[in-house]
Motif scaffolding. Structure first.
Motif, PDB file in Angstrom:
ATOM      1  N   THR A 109      -6.443   4.006   2.837  1.00 22.29           N
ATOM      2  CA  THR A 109      -7.254   4.613   3.882  1.00 22.29           C
ATOM      3  C   THR A 109      -7.282   3.703   5.106  1.00 22.29           C
ATOM      4  O   THR A 109      -6.959   2.516   5.023  1.00 22.29           O
ATOM      5  CB  THR A 109      -8.696   4.833   3.398  1.00 22.29           C
ATOM      6  OG1 THR A 109      -9.295   3.551   3.117  1.00 22.29           O
ATOM      7  CG2 THR A 109      -8.733   5.698   2.140  1.00 22.29           C
ATOM      8  N   TYR A 168      -2.593  -1.331  -3.342  1.00 18.55           N
ATOM      9  CA  TYR A 168      -3.429  -0.179  -2.984  1.00 18.55           C
ATOM     10  C   TYR A 168      -2.599   1.070  -3.238  1.00 18.55           C
ATOM     11  O   TYR A 168      -1.522   1.226  -2.680  1.00 18.55           O
ATOM     12  CB  TYR A 168      -3.852  -0.242  -1.521  1.00 18.55           C
ATOM     13  CG  TYR A 168      -4.862  -1.330  -1.209  1.00 18.55           C
ATOM     14  CD1 TYR A 168      -6.219  -1.046  -1.091  1.00 18.55           C
ATOM     15  CD2 TYR A 168      -4.452  -2.651  -1.025  1.00 18.55           C
ATOM     16  CE1 TYR A 168      -7.149  -2.040  -0.796  1.00 18.55           C
ATOM     17  CE2 TYR A 168      -5.365  -3.655  -0.731  1.00 18.55           C
ATOM     18  CZ  TYR A 168      -6.710  -3.343  -0.624  1.00 18.55           C
ATOM     19  OH  TYR A 168      -7.623  -4.332  -0.335  1.00 18.55           O
ATOM     20  N   ARG A 174     -10.183  -3.268   6.908  1.00 21.69           N
ATOM     21  CA  ARG A 174     -10.936  -4.298   6.179  1.00 21.69           C
ATOM     22  C   ARG A 174     -10.003  -5.366   5.617  1.00 21.69           C
ATOM     23  O   ARG A 174     -10.328  -6.556   5.602  1.00 21.69           O
ATOM     24  CB  ARG A 174     -11.754  -3.665   5.053  1.00 21.69           C
ATOM     25  CG  ARG A 174     -12.993  -2.912   5.520  1.00 21.69           C
ATOM     26  CD  ARG A 174     -13.798  -2.400   4.345  1.00 21.69           C
ATOM     27  NE  ARG A 174     -15.006  -1.729   4.767  1.00 21.69           N
ATOM     28  CZ  ARG A 174     -16.159  -2.345   5.055  1.00 21.69           C
ATOM     29  NH1 ARG A 174     -16.228  -3.674   4.944  1.00 21.69           N
ATOM     30  NH2 ARG A 174     -17.220  -1.672   5.435  1.00 21.69           N
ATOM     31  N   LEU A 175      -8.845  -4.939   5.153  1.00 24.79           N
ATOM     32  CA  LEU A 175      -7.859  -5.887   4.634  1.00 24.79           C
ATOM     33  C   LEU A 175      -7.437  -6.874   5.721  1.00 24.79           C
ATOM     34  O   LEU A 175      -7.431  -8.088   5.506  1.00 24.79           O
ATOM     35  CB  LEU A 175      -6.638  -5.130   4.113  1.00 24.79           C
ATOM     36  CG  LEU A 175      -5.421  -5.982   3.730  1.00 24.79           C
ATOM     37  CD1 LEU A 175      -5.677  -6.677   2.405  1.00 24.79           C
ATOM     38  CD2 LEU A 175      -4.157  -5.136   3.659  1.00 24.79           C
ATOM     39  N   THR A 233     -13.991  -7.670  -4.435  1.00 26.28           N
ATOM     40  CA  THR A 233     -12.595  -7.253  -4.289  1.00 26.28           C
ATOM     41  C   THR A 233     -11.665  -8.227  -5.008  1.00 26.28           C
ATOM     42  O   THR A 233     -11.751  -9.438  -4.795  1.00 26.28           O
ATOM     43  CB  THR A 233     -12.205  -7.207  -2.797  1.00 26.28           C
ATOM     44  OG1 THR A 233     -13.102  -6.335  -2.109  1.00 26.28           O
ATOM     45  CG2 THR A 233     -10.778  -6.710  -2.635  1.00 26.28           C
ATOM     46  N   GLU A 261      -6.602   5.026  -2.305  1.00 22.52           N
ATOM     47  CA  GLU A 261      -7.067   3.731  -1.805  1.00 22.52           C
ATOM     48  C   GLU A 261      -6.451   3.405  -0.436  1.00 22.52           C
ATOM     49  O   GLU A 261      -6.938   2.528   0.273  1.00 22.52           O
ATOM     50  CB  GLU A 261      -6.693   2.613  -2.777  1.00 22.52           C
ATOM     51  CG  GLU A 261      -7.428   2.641  -4.100  1.00 22.52           C
ATOM     52  CD  GLU A 261      -7.021   1.486  -5.000  1.00 22.52           C
ATOM     53  OE1 GLU A 261      -7.907   0.924  -5.664  1.00 22.52           O
ATOM     54  OE2 GLU A 261      -5.824   1.154  -5.022  1.00 22.52           O
ATOM     55  N   GLU A 291      -9.970   2.709   6.585  1.00 18.88           N
ATOM     56  CA  GLU A 291     -11.019   1.712   6.368  1.00 18.88           C
ATOM     57  C   GLU A 291     -10.509   0.542   5.539  1.00 18.88           C
ATOM     58  O   GLU A 291     -10.718  -0.632   5.897  1.00 18.88           O
ATOM     59  CB  GLU A 291     -12.222   2.340   5.672  1.00 18.88           C
ATOM     60  CG  GLU A 291     -13.342   1.333   5.394  1.00 18.88           C
ATOM     61  CD  GLU A 291     -14.545   1.938   4.698  1.00 18.88           C
ATOM     62  OE1 GLU A 291     -15.466   1.176   4.350  1.00 18.88           O
ATOM     63  OE2 GLU A 291     -14.557   3.171   4.499  1.00 18.88           O
ATOM     64  N   ASN A 292      -9.841   0.829   4.441  1.00 18.33           N
ATOM     65  CA  ASN A 292      -9.330  -0.254   3.595  1.00 18.33           C
ATOM     66  C   ASN A 292      -8.280  -1.094   4.319  1.00 18.33           C
ATOM     67  O   ASN A 292      -8.225  -2.314   4.153  1.00 18.33           O
ATOM     68  CB  ASN A 292      -8.735   0.317   2.308  1.00 18.33           C
ATOM     69  CG  ASN A 292      -9.802   0.695   1.300  1.00 18.33           C
ATOM     70  OD1 ASN A 292     -10.953   0.269   1.404  1.00 18.33           O
ATOM     71  ND2 ASN A 292      -9.432   1.497   0.316  1.00 18.33           N
ATOM     72  N   MET A 333       0.855  -1.192   0.000  1.00 16.88           N
ATOM     73  CA  MET A 333       0.000   0.000   0.000  1.00 16.88           C
ATOM     74  C   MET A 333       0.891   1.241   0.000  1.00 16.88           C
ATOM     75  O   MET A 333       1.679   1.439   0.920  1.00 16.88           O
ATOM     76  CB  MET A 333      -0.916   0.001   1.225  1.00 16.88           C
ATOM     77  CG  MET A 333      -1.735  -1.269   1.409  1.00 16.88           C
ATOM     78  SD  MET A 333      -2.769  -1.270   2.903  1.00 16.88           S
ATOM     79  CE  MET A 333      -4.154  -0.274   2.353  1.00 16.88           C
ATOM     80  N   LEU A 380     -13.892  -7.493   3.365  1.00 14.42           N
ATOM     81  CA  LEU A 380     -13.871  -6.827   2.065  1.00 14.42           C
ATOM     82  C   LEU A 380     -15.111  -7.201   1.256  1.00 14.42           C
ATOM     83  O   LEU A 380     -15.754  -8.226   1.502  1.00 14.42           O
ATOM     84  CB  LEU A 380     -12.612  -7.220   1.296  1.00 14.42           C
ATOM     85  CG  LEU A 380     -11.278  -6.781   1.927  1.00 14.42           C
ATOM     86  CD1 LEU A 380     -10.123  -7.499   1.269  1.00 14.42           C
ATOM     87  CD2 LEU A 380     -11.099  -5.278   1.799  1.00 14.42           C
ATOM     88  N   LYS A 390      -5.981  -7.865  -3.889  1.00 18.35           N
ATOM     89  CA  LYS A 390      -6.212  -6.894  -2.822  1.00 18.35           C
ATOM     90  C   LYS A 390      -6.701  -7.556  -1.540  1.00 18.35           C
ATOM     91  O   LYS A 390      -7.178  -6.882  -0.629  1.00 18.35           O
ATOM     92  CB  LYS A 390      -7.235  -5.847  -3.274  1.00 18.35           C
ATOM     93  CG  LYS A 390      -6.753  -4.906  -4.368  1.00 18.35           C
ATOM     94  CD  LYS A 390      -7.865  -3.952  -4.775  1.00 18.35           C
ATOM     95  CE  LYS A 390      -7.395  -2.973  -5.842  1.00 18.35           C
ATOM     96  NZ  LYS A 390      -6.575  -1.904  -5.268  1.00 18.35           N
ATOM     97  N   GLN A 391      -6.595  -8.877  -1.457  1.00 18.57           N
ATOM     98  CA  GLN A 391      -7.080  -9.597  -0.288  1.00 18.57           C
ATOM     99  C   GLN A 391      -5.926 -10.242   0.480  1.00 18.57           C
ATOM    100  O   GLN A 391      -4.962 -10.719  -0.120  1.00 18.57           O
ATOM    101  CB  GLN A 391      -8.074 -10.687  -0.706  1.00 18.57           C
ATOM    102  CG  GLN A 391      -9.330 -10.174  -1.384  1.00 18.57           C
ATOM    103  CD  GLN A 391     -10.286 -11.296  -1.725  1.00 18.57           C
ATOM    104  OE1 GLN A 391     -10.577 -12.160  -0.892  1.00 18.57           O
ATOM    105  NE2 GLN A 391     -10.790 -11.305  -2.947  1.00 18.57           N
TER     106      GLN A 391
END
Length: 339
Positions: free
Chosen positions: A120, A114, A126-127, A136, A118, A122-123, A78, A132, A140-141
């Motif tokens: 953030t 990311y 969630r990751l 997705t 992207e 939150e992301n 990221m 997610l 990105k997982q």
């Protein structure tokens, strides 16, 4: 009558506590079979050209874990700002972590998962927790399980109990701790090495309460983390002190290295780091000096041994070949097969 009621309540509480302890013990027993795979989550939370060093930090760690065997499919990268493409970069498509330009850490095979806005809070949460959207992309997982050892590396600007994301929001130490606890409860990791290079870094792991976490921060609460040196050609600092010495250590590590996590935790003494590196190991069950550094910075690939004999004998046989009006026979050797 009141005394009997109190005694009964205390007895029930003891039974419940014993059952809870038993459940916890069984959970640890079931999840202590060892790890089977390695993942890395590498996050730069800063924007703007003067934060060039944070991109160099995260790309340096990215380069090291790839060199030691963790594939891109198991690395989440990221980056909040792309310094390689910044118009102020005098050497486009490059990011260096040393003024002598020994290593272009951007390279030609960097896979950013990311990018930009992207990155953030939150992301990021969630990751980690797996919450997610179904749409997705797989890249990105964080597809970890109870056998996964995870390296989490964070760099950016922080304070007492928080880490800023893009100068617009922040994640607190409590939010970070709760996200890791969700990971543990959902069996998303076996062990975690939490590594953060920011001001007052130790404050980000103070509230951790989940098991099997080893943490290190570049500075204690009340201290700033400092940059290492400037590249005159760029005009900004290009790497932070803690990551610089961590990278220097990692460059000496090979896939068959016997170096330990305990040694890695000592890479930046105060005389060179200036800030005081903090370590938290009370949640970690193993002695760091007995943990190979490749348990987090390398890759584990399970191999299944087959004890049965394998017949690899090649048996040639005749085959007819027709070319025009000519018919001929020849010996044909089939491809190598295993039975």
């Amino acid at each position: 009558m009141l005394k009997i009621g109190i005694f009964a309540a205390l007895s029930l509480l003891s039974v419940v506590s014993a059952e809870f302890a038993s459940q916890q013990f069984n959970e640890f027993a079931n999840r202590s079979k060892g790890h089977t795979n390695n993942w890395a989550v590498l996050v730069d939370t800063s924007r703007f050209w003067f934060n060039y060093r944070h991109v160099a930090n995260v790309l340096s760690i990215y380069r090291s874990v790839k060199r030691l065997g963790i594939p891109d499919s198991q690395i989440i990268l990221m980056i909040a700002d792309d310094m390689a493409c910044n118009p102020r970069n005098p050497r486009p498509a490059t990011v260096f972590n040393n003024a002598n330009q020994h290593i272009n850490v951007y390279g030609d095979d960097v896979e950013v998962d990311y990018r930009g806005y992207e990155v953030t809070v939150e992301n990021f949460v969630r990751l980690l927790t797996g919450r997610l959207l179904p749409s997705t992309p797989r890249s990105k997982q964080l597809l970890t399980d109870e056998g996964s050892n995870i390296l989490i590396y964070l760099t950016g600007h922080g304070g007492d109990g928080f880490l800023k994301f893009q100068d617009s929001e922040e994640i607190t130490s409590q939010e970070m701790a709760d996200a890791l606890e969700q990971m543990w409860q959902k069996q998303r990791y076996h062990e975690i090495f939490f590594m953060i290079d920011t001001c007052q870094a130790a404050s980000m792991y103070e509230r951790f309460y989940s098991p099997n976490i080893l943490a290190v921060g570049s500075s204690l609460v009340g201290e700033d983390s400092l940059s290492h040196h400037v590249d005159p050609a760029i005009g900004v600092y290009i790497i932070d002190r803690y990551t610089y010495y961590a990278l220097e250590f990692l460059e000496s590590v090979s896939l068959d290295s016997t170096k330990s996590m305990g040694e890695f935790l000592q890479v930046c003494p105060k005389r060179v780091c200036i800030s005081t590196v903090g370590v938290r190991n009370d949640l970690f069950r193993r002695n760091p000096y007995k943990v190979p550094i490749t348990d987090f910075f390398g890759s584990v690939r399970p191999i299944e041994f087959i004890e049965e004999l394998v017949n690899t004998t090649l048996v040639p046989y005749e085959q007819t070949k027709i070319v025009g009006n000519d018919i001929s026979k020849f010996k044909y050797v089939p491809p190598l097969t295993f039975t």
